[in-house]
Motif scaffolding. Structure first.
Motif, PDB file in Angstrom:
ATOM      1  N   GLY A 175     -48.932  42.654   5.716  1.00 53.82           N
ATOM      2  CA  GLY A 175     -48.948  43.960   6.335  1.00 53.82           C
ATOM      3  C   GLY A 175     -49.430  45.027   5.377  1.00 53.82           C
ATOM      4  N   SER A 176     -49.416  46.273   5.836  1.00 58.01           N
ATOM      5  CA  SER A 176     -49.758  47.399   4.973  1.00 58.01           C
ATOM      6  C   SER A 176     -48.659  47.588   3.926  1.00 58.01           C
ATOM      7  N   ALA A 177     -48.950  48.407   2.934  1.00 64.19           N
ATOM      8  CA  ALA A 177     -47.940  48.685   1.904  1.00 64.19           C
ATOM      9  C   ALA A 177     -46.687  49.274   2.537  1.00 64.19           C
ATOM     10  N   LYS A 178     -46.872  50.220   3.462  1.00 59.02           N
ATOM     11  CA  LYS A 178     -45.727  50.840   4.121  1.00 59.02           C
ATOM     12  C   LYS A 178     -44.964  49.811   4.954  1.00 59.02           C
ATOM     13  N   THR A 210     -43.590  45.234  11.678  1.00 60.24           N
ATOM     14  CA  THR A 210     -43.232  46.227  10.663  1.00 60.24           C
ATOM     15  C   THR A 210     -42.754  47.518  11.317  1.00 60.24           C
ATOM     16  N   ASP A 211     -42.645  47.514  12.640  1.00 58.42           N
ATOM     17  CA  ASP A 211     -42.174  48.683  13.370  1.00 58.42           C
ATOM     18  C   ASP A 211     -40.708  48.958  13.012  1.00 58.42           C
ATOM     19  N   GLU A 212     -40.409  50.182  12.635  1.00 57.10           N
ATOM     20  CA  GLU A 212     -39.062  50.492  12.157  1.00 57.10           C
ATOM     21  C   GLU A 212     -38.014  50.321  13.248  1.00 57.10           C
ATOM     22  N   SER A 213     -38.377  50.611  14.496  1.00 57.26           N
ATOM     23  CA  SER A 213     -37.436  50.393  15.586  1.00 57.26           C
ATOM     24  C   SER A 213     -37.145  48.906  15.766  1.00 57.26           C
ATOM     25  N   ASP A 214     -38.204  48.095  15.717  1.00 60.54           N
ATOM     26  CA  ASP A 214     -38.019  46.642  15.794  1.00 60.54           C
ATOM     27  C   ASP A 214     -37.142  46.144  14.655  1.00 60.54           C
ATOM     28  N   GLY A 274     -38.985  40.899  -4.945  1.00 54.78           N
ATOM     29  CA  GLY A 274     -39.739  41.469  -3.841  1.00 54.78           C
ATOM     30  C   GLY A 274     -40.839  42.377  -4.354  1.00 54.78           C
ATOM     31  N   LEU A 275     -42.092  42.046  -4.060  1.00 54.22           N
ATOM     32  CA  LEU A 275     -43.211  42.822  -4.568  1.00 54.22           C
ATOM     33  C   LEU A 275     -43.800  43.756  -3.534  1.00 54.22           C
ATOM     34  N   GLY A 276     -43.576  43.464  -2.249  1.00 49.83           N
ATOM     35  CA  GLY A 276     -44.135  44.308  -1.217  1.00 49.83           C
ATOM     36  C   GLY A 276     -45.647  44.446  -1.322  1.00 49.83           C
ATOM     37  N   LEU A 277     -46.350  43.332  -1.511  1.00 46.48           N
ATOM     38  CA  LEU A 277     -47.790  43.384  -1.720  1.00 46.48           C
ATOM     39  C   LEU A 277     -48.529  43.572  -0.408  1.00 46.48           C
ATOM     40  N   THR A 278     -49.756  44.090  -0.485  1.00 43.77           N
ATOM     41  CA  THR A 278     -50.581  44.250   0.697  1.00 43.77           C
ATOM     42  C   THR A 278     -51.866  43.485   0.529  1.00 43.77           C
ATOM     43  N   THR A 279     -52.510  43.179   1.643  1.00 44.15           N
ATOM     44  CA  THR A 279     -53.766  42.453   1.574  1.00 44.15           C
ATOM     45  C   THR A 279     -54.848  43.263   0.883  1.00 44.15           C
ATOM     46  N   ALA A 280     -54.908  44.546   1.177  1.00 45.67           N
ATOM     47  CA  ALA A 280     -55.991  45.357   0.634  1.00 45.67           C
ATOM     48  C   ALA A 280     -55.852  45.554  -0.861  1.00 45.67           C
ATOM     49  N   GLY A 281     -54.704  46.040  -1.303  1.00 48.63           N
ATOM     50  CA  GLY A 281     -54.533  46.324  -2.722  1.00 48.63           C
ATOM     51  C   GLY A 281     -53.930  45.177  -3.468  1.00 48.63           C
TER      52      GLY A 281
END
Length: 395
Positions: A377-380, A232-236, A40-47
């Motif tokens: 998604g974003s990094a977070k 990516t919503d934590e509640s979801d 799992g790399l958790g990559l983002t589009t921007a970075g």
């Protein structure tokens, strides 16, 4: 095709489950499993999460490619995903060798790229093509230098400017697919409800598999709950995790080898890719015992691409290979071999005939417009999804 079951690595089992074999979604039954494990790399589009890079850190991505033989083809893909006869024809016509390496996940593919491994041709899915292009990791592909490009872009306008690669500047589409549920009618009957709820069927309890794939598993649970496919919503994500926790007593394990699991009886029900189900038609002694459904809550759709890494040593040979693979006669051979449709004009009847017993396997460009793609998604946000997936796998 001459199937010969290979030794396979172990899938991720549910608690107290027997450990099934694992092949990637495209390795099928015919060859060994892919060589690299996914991480799992958790990559983002921007970075993009790739190693430090500027526009030319891995080579000049904009430099025109001279379409000519410039060496053997270093090929990196899911295992056994081209008809061997097509490979042989390419090697004979151009006097080169195809030197194959395989991966068993998109994360595994990128890990190899980040480790410095160099390939001439790779096959990312849509979201990963977007990441790679944003990270300056793909060469620009001049479609005007591909004799057979018109058979794709002239017949499938969706791919002329897809969301993941503006103007298809760095990619050429290869296959399309969607995700549903496969099952054994001879074991549990054919009266399913057409919903993701069917994975909780008491008739299949203890012999259900879901794909060993973060986005696919979180995604079907999101659709079942009426949530965004790649939320990516934590509640979801909390609701998704709880929903999947309730599925654990029904699971035999997590495995992307839906092909073998259904054929050999390890599974009576499994989350499955449409192409794997279509490929089973050529192997099952009695295809009528198999069923495939697309859930009414929605089905993830996706596409994979041809792409040339920015540090490819033999980009000219890679361009010749892409063009060769787009010839309708080669496309038809590959459709029959792998079970996935390829967006090349004039080959649609071959695919339609293949999936006639499983009409729900049928995938077209119209399905792609439903916008049920897995998105970056974003990094977070990606970290939140990674955490949810870790909790799901841990039970």
């Amino acid at each position: 095709m001459s199937p010969e079951a290979p030794p396979s690595p172990t899938a991720s089992p549910a608690p107290h489950a027997a450990a099934p074999s694992l092949l990637s979604r495209r390795s099928l039954l015919r060859t060994g499993a892919a060589a690299t494990a996914g991480i799992g790399l958790g990559l983002t589009t921007a970075g993009c999460g790739f190693l430090p890079a500027g526009p030319t850190a891995y080579g000049d991505t904009e430099e025109p490619i001279d379409v000519k033989v410039d060496g053997d083809l270093i090929y990196f893909n899911w295992a056994d995903f081209v008809d061997p006869a097509v490979f042989a024809g390419f090697e004979k016509e151009y006097g080169v060798k195809v030197i194959q390496s395989n991966f068993d996940s998109m994360e595994g593919m990128v890990a190899k790229l980040n480790a410095g491994n160099r390939y001439d041709i790779i096959f990312p899915s849509a979201k990963w093509a977007q990441r790679l292009a944003a990270g300056h990791r793909l060469r620009r592909i001049d479609h005007s230098k591909l004799r057979n490009a018109e058979s794709v872009f002239g017949h499938y306008p969706y791919f002329a400017d897809p969301w993941y690669d503006a103007g298809s500047q760095h990619t050429v589409p290869r296959i399309m697919y969607k995700t549903g549920i496969g099952w054994r009618k001879d074991k549990i009957g054919d009266g399913l409800s057409g919903s993701w709820d069917d994975l909780w069927s008491t008739r299949a309890k203890g012999k259900v598999f879901v794909l060993d794939d973060r986005d696919e598993v979180l995604g079907f649970a999101a659709l079942k709950l009426g949530l965004d496919l790649t939320t990516t919503d934590e509640s979801d994500l909390g609701r998704i995790t709880e929903t999947l926790r309730s599925l654990r007593p029904h699971l035999r394990g997590f495995s992307s080898d839906s092909y073998n699991n259904l054929l050999n009886g390890n599974a009576v029900m499994t989350q499955a890719w449409s192409g794997d189900m279509a490929a089973m038609l050529g192997q099952a002694e009695d295809p009528s015992v198999l069923g495939f459904e697309i859930a009414k809550e929605g089905a993830p759709v996706n596409s994979d691409c041809y792409a040339i890494p920015s540090d490819a040593r033999h980009p000219g040979t890679a361009m010749l290979f892409i063009d060769y693979m787009l010839r309708p006669e080669n496309v038809k051979k590959n459709i029959e071999y792998i079970g996935y449709p390829m967006p090349v004009g004039g080959t649609e009847d071959t695919y339609a005939a293949l999936v006639e017993p499983f009409p729900e396997c049928l995938v077209s460009a119209k399905d792609l417009k439903d916008d049920l793609f897995f998105r970056n998604g974003s990094a977070k946000g990606e970290q939140a999804r990674d955490t949810a997936w870790t909790h799901v796998k841990a039970g």
